[in-house]
Design a protein around this motif. Structure first.
Motif, short mmCIF file in Angstrom:
data_model
loop_
_atom_site.label_atom_id
_atom_site.label_comp_id
_atom_site.label_asym_id
_atom_site.label_seq_id
_atom_site.Cartn_x
_atom_site.Cartn_y
_atom_site.Cartn_z
N GLU A 64 33.37 35.38 55.12
CA GLU A 64 34.19 34.62 55.89
C GLU A 64 35.24 33.66 55.05
OE1 GLU A 64 31.16 31.75 57.14
OE2 GLU A 64 30.06 33.41 58.59
N LEU A 65 36.38 33.33 55.83
CA LEU A 65 37.27 32.49 55.22
C LEU A 65 36.71 31.03 54.55
CD1 LEU A 65 40.28 33.23 57.58
CD2 LEU A 65 39.91 34.20 55.41
N PRO A 66 37.38 30.54 53.39
CA PRO A 66 38.28 31.21 52.72
C PRO A 66 37.78 32.33 51.66
CG PRO A 66 37.58 28.95 51.72
CD PRO A 66 37.11 29.24 52.98
N ILE A 67 38.40 33.50 51.60
CA ILE A 67 37.83 34.48 50.66
C ILE A 67 37.82 33.97 49.44
CG2 ILE A 67 38.33 36.71 49.98
CD1 ILE A 67 37.42 36.72 52.95
N GLU A 68 36.82 34.50 48.79
CA GLU A 68 36.30 34.14 47.31
C GLU A 68 35.65 35.34 46.95
OE1 GLU A 68 37.01 32.40 44.03
OE2 GLU A 68 37.10 30.83 45.48
N THR A 69 35.94 35.49 45.45
CA THR A 69 35.50 36.88 44.99
C THR A 69 34.87 36.49 43.68
OG1 THR A 69 37.60 37.55 43.87
CG2 THR A 69 36.90 38.38 46.07
N VAL A 70 33.78 37.24 43.17
CA VAL A 70 33.60 37.34 41.84
C VAL A 70 33.20 38.95 41.34
CG1 VAL A 70 31.18 37.13 42.23
CG2 VAL A 70 31.45 36.32 40.24
N LEU A 71 33.80 38.93 40.14
CA LEU A 71 33.82 40.33 39.54
C LEU A 71 33.24 40.59 38.48
CD1 LEU A 71 35.52 42.90 40.64
CD2 LEU A 71 37.22 42.33 38.82
N TYR A 72 32.46 41.72 38.20
CA TYR A 72 31.72 42.00 37.06
C TYR A 72 32.00 43.27 36.61
CZ TYR A 72 28.70 37.90 38.33
OH TYR A 72 28.16 36.81 38.69
N PRO A 73 32.97 43.48 35.75
CA PRO A 73 33.62 44.74 35.39
C PRO A 73 32.60 45.38 34.03
CG PRO A 73 35.49 43.46 35.09
CD PRO A 73 34.11 42.50 35.06
N PHE A 74 32.63 46.67 34.06
CA PHE A 74 31.83 47.19 33.04
C PHE A 74 32.73 48.57 32.47
CE2 PHE A 74 28.70 45.56 35.79
CZ PHE A 74 27.80 44.91 34.89
N ALA A 75 32.84 48.57 31.10
CA ALA A 75 33.32 49.84 30.37
C ALA A 75 32.04 50.58 29.77
CB ALA A 75 34.18 49.22 29.28
N ASP A 76 32.42 51.65 29.25
CA ASP A 76 31.03 52.41 28.57
C ASP A 76 30.55 51.59 27.30
OD1 ASP A 76 29.47 54.64 28.65
OD2 ASP A 76 30.55 55.20 26.87
N TYR A 77 31.30 50.90 26.75
CA TYR A 77 31.06 50.00 25.73
C TYR A 77 30.62 48.55 26.09
CZ TYR A 77 35.93 48.63 25.88
OH TYR A 77 37.34 48.23 26.40
N SER A 78 30.46 48.18 27.13
CA SER A 78 30.01 46.86 27.38
C SER A 78 28.54 47.02 27.03
CB SER A 78 30.17 46.70 28.96
OG SER A 78 31.29 46.84 29.44
N PRO A 79 28.02 45.75 26.50
CA PRO A 79 26.49 45.77 25.97
C PRO A 79 25.66 45.58 27.26
CG PRO A 79 28.04 43.74 25.23
CD PRO A 79 28.77 44.89 25.85
#
Length: 762
Positions: A64-79
């Motif tokens: 629902e508005l307002p749009i809010e996001t949270v992001l958790y990126p992972f690379a192969d070398y992320s612990p």
């Protein structure tokens, strides 16, 4: 909780991943707790299943508005990623323990005011000065160099985690305990997170012995989790505000992962750290510098630069020396950059910058197999591809697809009869959403009303864009309507509103179409911009050409087009009182009006338009280039005679007219109907006489405009001009054409380039 095994990490750190795996092997925990939203725990097994290719990311978003996001990126070398892989392989209990996304996102929504954002920016600016101070005390100019030399290159057992824990604790104490009393919301937000994490750790302790549990968190949180901060209670958790939200996995890319593109928790060189991770795993850290520099050299050679094996060897030596001067065991990235600039670029960063960026950031894009955590839009996309028989086009190889929007009377079902029309609607929706699966190509004008041509190409980036579209709505149709509605709400440009009307029709969005019509009618009363009004009329004209092809009622557009065309006609003269720079959009809009006249000659008021052109063509107090194009149009429509043409060319190119004004008029005049221009010898006679009577300064003024006018002529047209001039001068067609088509000398080229800076006293 005192017997819990804590391990503090830095996100996206190869060395942290290496030491964490050693730590897990040593302690063999039965329960592994990792910093991450607790409600994302069901996604953890999917992250490491067969077919997953990193980088990937978990995305939490409000519905629902307002749009809010949270992001958790992972690379192969992320612990954290390596810990998840280890736990799945060992069949250990695996959980995320951070604040759930519904609370996390709501708290972020409530702190999205400009004042809160400014306070946070001020704080983190201060926070970064502390890290810079740490680096300077260690003899480094940048904290990233300090981090890499002191931590990434430190592979000594039991050294990484304790050192990082001490430093993080001291930095945290320095910030919130002594030097900065008015911390922003993020600090209290972190305390809430840590209270929740302690709550989850206590829950794990009720199921496992404390020494059977390992908690992997950002090193910054270690001191908070090991302090006397009370765990969050059930009542406190219920009091936290919540936002309706969803979680999904999505493919990610090294480019997006890079901190250079704005991701705050990213690193500046994702691919470089992948190379480091491989080197650590293979016990080949001594070879990392040579590997990196060899890759840079390979790219430079493909660009035509000199990057020999000898240069690579010299660069490796230089990088090692630079590292040794600061007491390092291996070169850090900045040492490698300096070696590249010195040995490959001869001191010039610009020569090697692109190659450095390519090897620093890389081009890796992740992938997820079918069935992994589909968002509603992903599922809608999959169904649409299947329904429209486009699944075969999900290929990395670009493929052409031609559409015929007319009903196919040779098939039995309605769905088959209108499949191309429905495909077109689908592709136009993707365009509005910024999903680059389908790119429209131009088609010949006579087929423009019913034929479309698209190039289809499926890439991992397309999958990322599909997931991001889910932030705007749960289906492609809803998301497209949301985007156009937002654009319409902010719009004061009548041409943009008309474009939205066209897109709403092409996307089959009736409600947006009706709302945009109302907005257009309101703005039409107030508009005074000729170019915007002409462009708006063009959008409606193109739509009306569709007729009933798109099964959309376009009758309401016809009176609007008539009003827009008339309004633009009456605005022409006022718009023509402008300088050289402002004349460009006006000139383009004049051509646009002519195009509309050709398309809708039986609908729009061409008499009024032509009367305005006649006034513009014969006036001397408006922009001379615009007068020139207006006169050319009069000739096209037989609204000026050959005799009038000769007199006007003679008048405009007479000795009494300033050279730049005369040449500017000719530039506008020559911009249309080249073949009609070439057939009138009188024009070239007058132009020849005009050039002959100019003095040197006048000639320099006129040649700027004339050069620009002739630059757009085709080679065969230039050859025809040369032959005309040969006849006028008596020098022969072939000889004159050959002479005028010769390549300029270096001195002549220099003289022409100097004209770019000619002072017109404007």
């Amino acid at each position: 909780m005192s017997n819990i095994h804590f391990f503090g990490v830095r996100h996206l750190s190869p060395s942290a991943a290496y030491h964490l795996l050693e730590f897990l092997e040593r302690h063999q925990p039965k329960c592994l707790l990792i910093e991450g939203p607790a409600d994302a725990t069901p996604l953890m097994p999917q992250m490491v299943q067969k077919g997953v290719k990193t980088p990937i990311a978990m995305l939490g978003y409000t519905t629902e508005l307002p749009i809010e996001t949270v992001l958790y990126p992972f690379a192969d070398y992320s612990p954290e990623y390596q810990a998840i892989c280890w736990a799945v392989k060992k069949k250990a209990t695996l959980r995320f323990i951070d604040l759930p996304t519904q609370q996390m996102l709501k708290l972020r929504q409530e702190q999205s005011s400009d004042e809160a954002q400014q306070k946070a920016q001020d704080f983190y600016r201060y926070h970064n000065t502390l890290y810079k101070r740490v680096a300077e005390q260690a003899g480094e100019t940048d904290y990233e160099d300090y981090w890499e030399r002191q931590f990434e290159h430190n592979l000594t057992a039991d050294a990484f985690a304790p050192t990082l824990a001490v430093q993080s604790g001291e930095m945290r104490e320095m910030v919130i305990g002594k030097e900065y009393e008015e911390a922003p919301f993020d600090f209290s937000y972190n305390l809430l997170r840590e209270a929740f994490m302690k709550r989850e750790i206590e829950k794990a302790c009720a199921e496992f012995k404390p020494n059977e549990i390992v908690a992997v968190v950002g090193a910054y949180h270690l001191s908070g989790l090991q302090s006397d901060l009370a765990p969050m209670t059930d009542a406190e958790l219920q009091q936290l505000p919540q936002a309706a939200s969803q979680l999904t996995l999505m493919p990610y890319s090294y480019l997006r992962l890079s901190s250079r593109t704005g991701y705050g928790a990213g690193n500046r060189a994702p691919y470089y750290f992948e190379l480091m991770w491989r080197a650590i795993q293979n016990n080949q850290m001594d070879d990392l510098a040579a590997t990196y520099l060899t890759k840079v050299a390979k790219i430079l050679r493909t660009q035509g630069e000199n990057a020999s094996s000898a240069s690579v060897i010299e660069a490796v030596r230089l990088a090692n020396v630079l590292s040794a001067m600061k007491g390092g065991s291996h070169p850090v990235l900045e040492d490698l950059h300096d070696a590249v600039v010195t040995c490959f670029g001869a001191g010039d960063l610009a020569v090697v910058a692109e190659a450095i960026n390519k090897v620093d950031i890389g081009t890796a894009i992740g992938a997820l197999p079918d069935g992994v955590s589909q968002t509603p839009v992903q599922e809608d996309m999959r169904q649409a591809l299947k329904r429209l028989k486009l699944s075969a086009y999900q290929s990395a190889v670009a493929q052409d697809l031609s559409l015929d929007l007319r009903e196919n009377l040779k098939v039995k079902t309605k769905e088959a009869a209108f499949i191309d029309l429905n495909r077109s609607t689908f592709f136009h929706r993707l365009q509005v959403l910024g999903i680059h699966f389908a790119t429209e190509q131009s088609v010949s004008q006579e087929k423009a009303s019913w034929a479309e041509k698209w190039v289809l190409q499926w890439t991992p980036e397309v999958e990322i864009e599909i997931v991001e579209a889910n932030l705007k709505g749960e289906t492609l149709e809803i998301a497209t309507a949301f985007v156009l509605k937002e654009q319409l709400g902010e719009c004061q440009d009548i041409s943009v509103v008309a474009r939205i009307i066209r897109q709403a029709c092409e996307c089959q969005l009736t409600d947006i179409f009706s709302n945009a019509l109302s907005t257009l009618q309101r703005l039409l009363v107030e508009t005074t911009n000729f170019a915007e009004t002409a462009n708006a009329a063009l959008q409606l004209s193109v739509l009306i050409q569709y007729g009933d092809l798109r099964q959309f009622n376009l009758e309401p557009l016809k009176p609007l087009l008539q009003q827009l065309f008339l309004r633009a006609s009456l605005l022409l003269l006022d718009a023509s009182y402008c300088d050289e720079k402002a004349s460009k959009p006006v000139l383009e809009a004049i051509n646009t009006m002519e195009r509309i006249g050709d398309q809708q000659y039986d609908l729009v008021d061409l008499d009024t338009w032509h009367q305005q052109l006649i006034q513009l063509a014969w006036r001397d107090d408006v922009n001379s280039k615009l007068s020139g194009i207006a006169f050319a149009i009069l000739l096209e429509h037989n609204l000026a005679t050959e005799e009038e043409c000769g007199r006007e060319v003679s008048r405009r190119l007479s000795a009494g007219v300033p050279a730049d004004l005369g040449a500017s008029w000719f530039e506008g005049f020559s911009g249309r109907n080249r073949y009609a221009l070439l057939s009138r010898t009188i024009i070239w006679q007058e132009l020849d006489q005009y050039i002959r009577q100019l003095d040197e300064e006048q000639f320099m003024r006129s040649v700027v405009f004339l050069r620009r006018a002739f630059s757009s002529f085709e080679p065969n047209q230039k050859n025809s001009i040369a032959e005309l001039l040969g006849d006028l001068w008596g020098t022969g067609k072939e000889a004159t054409a050959e002479l005028l088509q010769e390549t300029l000398s270096e001195a002549e080229t220099t003289q022409l380039e100097e004209l770019n800076d000619f002072d017109f006293d404007f």
